[in-house]
Scaffold this active site. Structure first.
Site, mmCIF file in Angstrom:
data_model
loop_
_atom_site.group_PDB
_atom_site.id
_atom_site.type_symbol
_atom_site.label_atom_id
_atom_site.label_comp_id
_atom_site.label_asym_id
_atom_site.label_seq_id
_atom_site.Cartn_x
_atom_site.Cartn_y
_atom_site.Cartn_z
ATOM 1 N NE ARG A 49 -2.315 0.690 3.591
ATOM 2 C CZ ARG A 49 -3.425 0.755 4.441
ATOM 3 N NH1 ARG A 49 -4.309 0.013 4.459
ATOM 4 N NH2 ARG A 49 -2.783 0.701 5.582
ATOM 5 C CE LYS A 107 -2.531 4.401 6.794
ATOM 6 N NZ LYS A 107 -4.004 4.365 7.399
ATOM 7 C CD GLU A 138 -11.851 5.620 3.973
ATOM 8 O OE1 GLU A 138 -11.224 4.585 4.534
ATOM 9 O OE2 GLU A 138 -11.179 5.582 3.170
HETATM 10 C C1 PLP Z 1 -5.770 3.772 7.490
HETATM 11 C C2 PLP Z 1 -6.903 3.523 7.341
HETATM 12 C C3 PLP Z 1 -8.215 2.816 6.954
HETATM 13 C C4 PLP Z 1 -7.496 1.715 8.138
HETATM 14 O O1 PLP Z 1 -6.816 0.542 7.077
HETATM 15 P P1 PLP Z 1 -6.016 -0.289 7.891
HETATM 16 O O2 PLP Z 1 -5.570 -1.492 7.131
HETATM 17 O O3 PLP Z 1 -6.873 -1.246 8.217
HETATM 18 O O4 PLP Z 1 -5.185 0.031 9.389
HETATM 19 C C5 PLP Z 1 -9.211 3.507 7.102
HETATM 20 N N1 PLP Z 1 -9.158 4.369 6.214
HETATM 21 C C6 PLP Z 1 -8.011 5.205 6.313
HETATM 22 C C7 PLP Z 1 -8.899 6.618 5.246
HETATM 23 C C8 PLP Z 1 -6.538 5.338 6.692
HETATM 24 O O5 PLP Z 1 -6.253 5.942 6.115
#
Ligand code: PLP
Length: 341
Positions: A82, A184, A220
């Protein structure tokens, strides 16, 4: 390994400095070998790409002590992948994925005294990140980058038991269609701060963001993916190109299908359907699943049948199974657990 003297049960979610961090520099078109260092300070030019144009991305994962006393990480290869994708979208040179996993191993091993013991509920949070480190004043990608990983012990996410939270449908947008919602990037968080501070002031724990184009579909929250359970026991997770692909959510869906024999759907979810679901939760590394009891939508309330006292039964089962896998109580699918020592 003697553990650090920390009151593991009462540390909360804040930064506690640990002795070692990993640092690698990108210069003249190549990443160097990288090394562990005790120096927690980053020294960069005032004109660095990260400071002027927010050229930075990050990851988050955890190290746990299992029931058998091993220190392990959960699927770090997916964080490596990722972060590779995040870097490309931000015109940064990706850090090699195998070296990422190796660096996670090194930094956790070096800070083993800070990996909380089994049963404490605490974990070692691992934060890989990278940023443009040389001077850019015209808008363009930096030429030099730094990749770092630090660790910090964090307390149990739910102190004194899990309680469902109340969230609101946000009037702000998180990620534009064709934007950066699927990576991210620090910039996604910078712009979410006003929305979360506003929600907190109004008494809500989190924001539910809808798709900005039509405001009819569930995306989300600021930092966690939604997971719903229908009244006939199907797990449903929203699909959209602007949702960050949560590793926890993907793992929970696998667990639902292959461990619990449930039906799983990854598809567009209309906000108008949400009132018909039996359970709702937020998935992410920090809490695994936070149950949602109620969603506030401009004067109207959606109250899930699972109520405000405890997790719904399906989310509880998913939570118990995934945390069981992480803590070594339940056999993991092949490749999910990276044993550090
Ligand atoms: C990090 C993150 C998540 C959760 O991801 P995980 O890999 O399960 O920790 C969900 N949404 C956003 C916007 C994120 O930055």
């Amino acid at each position: 390994m003697e553990k650090a003297r920390i009151d593991w049960e009462n540390i909360g979610f804040g930064y506690i400095k640990t002795p070692y961090r990993f640092v690698s520099d990108y210069k003249n078109g190549a990443w160097d070998e990288g090394k562990l260092t005790e120096d927690d300070k980053v020294v960069i030019t005032e004109c660095a790409g990260v400071l002027q144009y927010a050229q930075t991305c990050f990851e988050g994962l955890k190290a746990y002590t299992t029931q058998h006393g091993n220190i392990v990480c959960f699927r770090p290869d997916l964080n490596a992948e990722r972060m590779h994708d995040s870097a490309l979208r931000l015109e940064m040179p990706p850090f090699p994925q195998d070296k990422f996993v190796q660096a996670v191993r090194e930094v956790v091993k070096a800070n083993a005294a800070y990996v909380p013991p089994y049963g404490s509920g605490a974990t070692l949070y691992i934060r890989p990140y990278m940023f443009g480190s040389d001077a850019v004043i015209g808008v363009k990608p930096a030429n030099e980058y730094q990749f770092r990983i630090f660790t910090t012990p964090v307390g149990p996410y739910f102190k004194g038991g899990v309680k469902p939270i109340v969230i609101k449908v946000s009037d702000f947008d998180r990620a534009a269609p064709h934007g950066t919602g699927h990576i991210k990037a620090g910039l996604n968080y910078a712009m979410s701060l006003h929305a979360i501070v506003t929600a907190h002031k109004e008494g809500f724990a989190e924001n539910m963001y809808l798709d900005p184009a039509t405001r009819t579909k569930v995306e989300e929250t600021g930092g966690a993916n939604f997971l719903f359970v229908t009244k006939d026991g199907t797990v449903v997770t929203p699909k959209s190109d602007s949702i960050l692909p949560s590793i926890t959510r993907r793992s929970l869906c696998y667990v639902a299908e292959h461990y619990l024999g449930m039906k799983v759907e990854h598809r567009e979810v209309l906000f108008s359907e949400v009132k018909d679901f039996a359970e709702c939760g937020l998935c992410g590394t920090a809490a695994v699943i936070s149950p949602v009891g109620k969603i506030y939508d401009h004067g109207k309330e959606i109250c899930f049948p699972s109520g405000m006292e405890k997790m719904g039964p399906v989310i509880q089962k998913l939570y118990d199974t995934l945390t069981g896998i992480q803590m070594g109580r339940i056999e993991a699918p092949k490749g999910w657990i990276e044993v550090i020592e």
